[in-house]
Design an enzyme around this catalytic site. Structure first.
Site, mmCIF file in Angstrom:
data_model
loop_
_atom_site.group_PDB
_atom_site.id
_atom_site.type_symbol
_atom_site.label_atom_id
_atom_site.label_comp_id
_atom_site.label_asym_id
_atom_site.label_seq_id
_atom_site.Cartn_x
_atom_site.Cartn_y
_atom_site.Cartn_z
ATOM 1 N N SER A 246 0.859 -1.190 0.000
ATOM 2 C CA SER A 246 0.000 0.000 0.000
ATOM 3 C C SER A 246 0.891 1.234 0.000
ATOM 4 O O SER A 246 2.112 1.130 0.015
ATOM 5 C CB SER A 246 -0.896 0.000 1.231
ATOM 6 O OG SER A 246 -0.108 0.233 2.381
ATOM 7 N N LYS A 247 0.236 2.380 0.020
ATOM 8 C CA LYS A 247 0.952 3.659 -0.045
ATOM 9 C C LYS A 247 2.068 3.750 0.983
ATOM 10 O O LYS A 247 3.120 4.307 0.721
ATOM 11 C CB LYS A 247 -0.031 4.803 0.217
ATOM 12 C CG LYS A 247 -0.700 5.285 -1.038
ATOM 13 C CD LYS A 247 -0.888 6.802 -0.980
ATOM 14 C CE LYS A 247 -1.547 7.290 -2.236
ATOM 15 N NZ LYS A 247 -2.986 6.907 -2.271
ATOM 16 N N ARG A 248 1.790 3.192 2.143
ATOM 17 C CA ARG A 248 2.773 3.373 3.205
ATOM 18 C C ARG A 248 4.086 2.639 2.905
ATOM 19 O O ARG A 248 5.111 2.910 3.507
ATOM 20 C CB ARG A 248 2.090 3.033 4.527
ATOM 21 C CG ARG A 248 2.418 1.910 5.290
ATOM 22 C CD ARG A 248 1.302 1.637 6.315
ATOM 23 N NE ARG A 248 0.790 0.316 6.074
ATOM 24 C CZ ARG A 248 1.482 -0.778 6.347
ATOM 25 N NH1 ARG A 248 2.666 -0.694 6.900
ATOM 26 N NH2 ARG A 248 0.990 -1.963 6.071
ATOM 27 N N GLY A 250 5.451 3.023 0.124
ATOM 28 C CA GLY A 250 6.015 3.804 -0.975
ATOM 29 C C GLY A 250 5.523 3.284 -2.316
ATOM 30 O O GLY A 250 6.130 3.533 -3.331
#
Ligand code: GLU
Length: 483
Positions: A246-248, A250
C-alpha cells in the site's frame, strides 16, 4: 496455442496506477509479445462515484513510459453504455436476470439484519420472483430498478485457473449480484464479461483479488452463451513487512518512480520479477529476454515481496549499463532541477559531460545525481572543518599537508589525473603521511565530503583554479579553528 493470443489491461481509473496495476499490465504485455498476440487497453470507468480526475492520463502515461505499447484501445466503457444495457435487458427477457426495485434504504436494513443474525451478506432475492402485477405496481411508483443476475440456486462453478489449477465455488455463496445500476451504468462484472467477449479476449491475466469474481463471470458467460476466456490470477504483492502493498510502503503512482529517477528498463525488469522468475536466481533480465522467456508456468502462487532496496540496486545496475552519453542526457533534467538555484543556468554541457562518468558509477537513481554532483557546481562548500583532519593526524599536520599540496599544485601545468597522482603520491611520503591520509584531507578540501568519486579524476574535472581556491578555503577553516 491455436488461436491468436489477445489479452487486455483493464484498469479502473479510481486512482493513480500503482505498482500492482502496472505489474498486471506488464504480465499481459509480456504474454502478448511472447506469443505474438495483441495487448489491448480498456478503461473500466463504470463506477462514476470513484472516478479520479487525471487517472486515465496517468495510466496511459505510465504505460508509455515503460514502453508497454498497446494494439487496441484505449476503449472506454463509459462510452459503450448502450451495449451493456442491451445485454442486461436480453438477460432479463431470457429469464437469467430480473429487475430489482429494492430501495437503498431497504438494502441497508437488510444488511444490518444480516450482520445482527451473523448471516452471510448478500441480497435476499426479494424481487427475484415478483409477479407481473407486483412489478407494474413498483413501476407505477416511479422506481427505477436495477438489473440483478439470477444466480443458479445450488450447484458449483468450476474452472481451471492457469496459475491456481482447479478452482470450485459453491453457487450458494454467490448472491444475485447487480448487473446494471439504476443510473444505467453496468457493474464491473457485466461490463467486464461483455467486453472480454466482444474484444475476443483469449486470456484474462489479472490480480488474485479478482479470483472470487470469476465464478460470477463464468455464470454470466454461460447465461449469455459465450465461450469464456482462460483465467490466470497473478499472485499478490506484499511490502517488506508482509502486509499487502500500500501507499505506506512507498507504492506510489508509477509515474512517481519516473520522477524519482528510476529507469523504465529497470522498472520493467523489477516488476517482471514480482511473481515471475526465469530460474529462481537470475535478476538482471533485459526486456527482450523477458519477452522470449515469459510464461505462465513460471508465475508463482506465492505472494511476491516488493523490496525497495532491490529496486535501487537494480536501477544502479541499469544506470551503469548506459552509455555515458545516454546517461548524461537522462540525468541532465534531474541535475537541472536538483542543483541549488544559485548555480548558473543553463549548465555548461561540456562541464556536465566531464562530470557524468564519475557520477554514473555511484548513482542508484537519476534523482541522486544532483546531490552526488553538487560539489562540482556550487561556489561555496559547506562542511564541518573537523572532517579535514583525517584519521591519525592532527590539525597542524592537516594544515601542513594542505599547504604543501597547494604549493605543488600551483606549479603543476597539466592538471590531468595522472599528473596529479604523480605529484601527490610522493608528497604523502615526504610529509610522513600515509597516502590515504593526505588524499583524505584533500578530498574533503576539494569536495566537502569524505566519500566522493576518485580523487584525481575529480580534481582534474574541477580544474586547477577551483581546486586551489578550495584548498585555501580549507586552510582558512583550519586556521580559524573552532574545531
Ligand atoms: N477493472 C478491474 C481493475 O481495476 C479489472 C479486473 C480485471 O482485469 O478483470 O483491476
Amino acid at each position: 496455442m491455436t488461436k491468436a493470443v489477445r489479452v487486455r489491461f483493464a484498469p479502473s481509473p479510481t486512482g493513480f496506477p500503482h505498482v500492482g496495476n502496472i505489474r498486471t499490465a506488464l504480465f499481459n504485455w509480456l504474454f502478448a509479445r511472447h506469443y505474438g498476440g495483441s495487448f489491448i487497453v480498456r478503461i473500466e470507468d463504470t463506477d462514476v462515484t470513484r472516478k479520479v480526475k487525471g487517472a486515465v492520463e496517468a495510466i496511459l502515461d505510465g504505460l508509455r513510459w515503460l514502453g508497454l505499447d498497446w494494439n487496441g484501445g484505449p476503449y472506454i466503457q463509459s462510452q459503450r453504455l448502450e451495449l451493456y444495457q442491451e445485454v442486461a435487458n436480453w438477460l432479463v427477457s431470457h429469464g437469467d436476470a430480473y429487475y430489482c426495485y429494492c430501495s437503498p434504504q431497504r438494502l441497508k436494513e437488510m444488511r444490518a439484519e444480516q450482520v445482527r443474525r451473523k448471516q452471510p451478506p448478500g441480497y435476499d432475492r426479494r424481487c427475484r420472483n415478483l409477479s407481473q402485477k407486483e412489478r407494474a405496481e413498483r413501476e407505477a411508483e416511479g422506481i427505477t430498478p436495477v438489473v440483478r443476475f439470477k444466480t443458479p440456486l445450488g450447484g458449483q462453478t468450476r474452472f481451471n485457473d492457469l496459475i491456481w489449477g482447479e478452482v470450485a465455488f459453491e453457487n450458494d455463496t454467490i448472491d444475485d449480484f447487480v448487473l446494471l445500476k439504476s443510473d444505467g451504468y453496468p457493474t464491473y462484472h457485466l461490463a467486464n464479461v461483455v467486453d472480454d467477449h466482444l474484444m475476443e479476449i483469449t486470456h484474462v491475466l489479472r490480480a488474485e483479488e479478482w479470483l472470487s469474481s470469476t465464478p460470477r463471470h463464468l455464470l454470466l458467460y454461460q447465461a449469455l452463451g459465450f465461450k469464456p476466456p482462460q483465467f490466470a490470477h497473478l499472485p499478490m504483492i506484499l511490502g517488506a513487512d508482509r502486509a499487502k502493498l500500500s501507499k505506506r510502503h512507498g507504492a506510489v503512482s508509477v509515474t512517481e518512480y519516473r520522477e524519482q529517477g528510476y529507469l523504465p528498463e529497470a522498472m520493467v525488469n523489477f516488476l517482471a520479477l514480482l511473481g515471475w522468475s526465469l530460474d529462481d536466481k537470475t535478476e538482471i533480465i533485459p526486456r527482450q529476454e523477458l519477452i522470449s522467456n515469459f510464461s505462465l508456468e513460471r508465475v508463482s502462487r506465492t505472494a511476491a515481496v516488493f523490496n525497495r532496496d532491490k529496486l535501487d540496486w537494480m536501477n544502479g545496475v541499469y544506470i551503469r549499463s548506459l552509455s555515458v552519453e545516454d546517461f548524461t542526457q537522462r540525468a541532465l533534467p534531474f541535475l537541472d532541477r536538483g542543483l541549488p538555484p544559485e548555480v548558473k543556468r543553463p549548465l555548461s554541457i561540456g562541464y556536465v559531460r566531464q562530470i557524468m562518468p564519475l557520477i554514473q558509477e555511484r548513482a542508484r537513481t537519476l534523482a541522486e545525481v544532483a546531490e552526488l554532483a553538487q560539489f562540482f557546481f556550487v561556489d561555496q562548500l559547506d562542511y564541518a572543518p573537523g572532517l579535514l583532519i583525517a584519521k591519525g593526524i592532527d590539525r597542524k599536520s592537516a594544515a601542513q599537508a594542505l599547504a604543501a599540496a597547494k604549493q605543488r599544485l600551483e606549479r603543476l601545468e597539466a592538471f590531468g589525473a595522472e599528473s596529479l597522482e604523480a605529484v601527490l603520491r610522493p608528497l604523502a611520503a615526504e610529509l610522513g603521511l600515509k597516502a590515504g591520509q593526505l588524499f583524505g584531507v584533500l578530498r574533503v578540501a576539494v569536495t566537502g565530503r569524505t566519500a566522493a568519486p576518485p580523487l584525481f579524476q575529480t580534481m582534474s574535472v574541477l580544474g586547477k583554479e577551483r581546486c586551489l581556491r578550495r584548498i585555501e578555503e580549507a586552510l582558512d577553516r583550519l586556521h580559524k579553528g573552532g574545531i
